[in-house]
Each structure stands twice: as structure tokens, then as C-alpha cells.
Motif scaffolding. Structure first.
Motif: not given
Length: 107
Positions: A14, A16, A18, A46-48, A50, A73
Motif C-alpha cells: 500500500d 501513497r 504525496y 496499490t498507489i494512492e 495525494v 503504509k
């Protein structure tokens, strides 16, 4: 029982990222991250993304002080890498996908 039924589920990473808008550095970081993930974590990540220009309050939760910053994460522990992620070896070591080379190994 089949072998696949006794196997633990594949670990999902997971991640993320920024960023602050669509700057050259932010776009490079995302492209570099996708490349590293496809080369080393195919189907297990998964890549989020932000964008702190749109949601600046989200920086506080992961204590973001510079951008772009990648936060792993999962799997625990949380790891952070700052920059455009262009140095693949540094990214792999930072994500703990590859062990860091010792001083002796680099000579």
C-alpha cells in the motif's frame, strides 16, 4: 485441500505518493514509482496519489514536510522516501525490496 488453499495471500504493498500539483518533479516521481512497482511488485501494489494543493490537511497524518514524498503504509513498518524516485537502487532499498549494500560490498 489443495496447495493453493493453504498458501497465505500475497502481500499487497500500500503506497501513497504525496505531490503538489502536476509539477515536473511530481510527474517524474509518479512515473518512476509506477516503473519500480511494475518491475518488482507486479500485481501486488496499490498507489494512492495525494495532491497537497487540493488536500493540504492530509500532510499532517503522515507528517509530510517535503514533496514529492512516497509513504509505504503496508507492509509495516511505515517507510518514507523523499524526492522524484529517479534513483532506482535507493527506492528499492528504501522500500526494503532490496537490502542495503554494506560499505565492504561497495568497494
Amino acid at each position: 485441500m489443495n496447495d493453493w488453499e493453504t498458501q497465505p495471500p500475497a502481500e499487497v504493498w500500500d503506497l501513497r505518493l504525496y505531490v503538489a500539483g502536476q509539477t515536473v518533479k511530481s510527474l517524474a516521481a509518479l512515473a518512476n514509482l509506477k516503473r519500480v512497482c511494475e518491475d518488482h511488485l507486479t500485481g501486488k501494489y496499490t498507489i494512492e496519489v495525494v495532491d497537497l494543493l487540493e488536500n493540504p490537511q492530509l500532510a499532517r497524518g503522515d507528517q509530510i514536510v517535503a514533496i514529492p514524498t512516497l509513504v509505504r503504509k503496508l507492509p509495516a513498518p511505515i517507510r518514507k522516501i523523499v524526492g522524484d524516485l529517479s534513483k532506482t537502487e535507493r527506492v528499492l532499498v528504501g522500500l526494503q525490496l532490496r537490502p542495503a549494500k554494506t560499505v565492504q560490498e561497495t568497494r
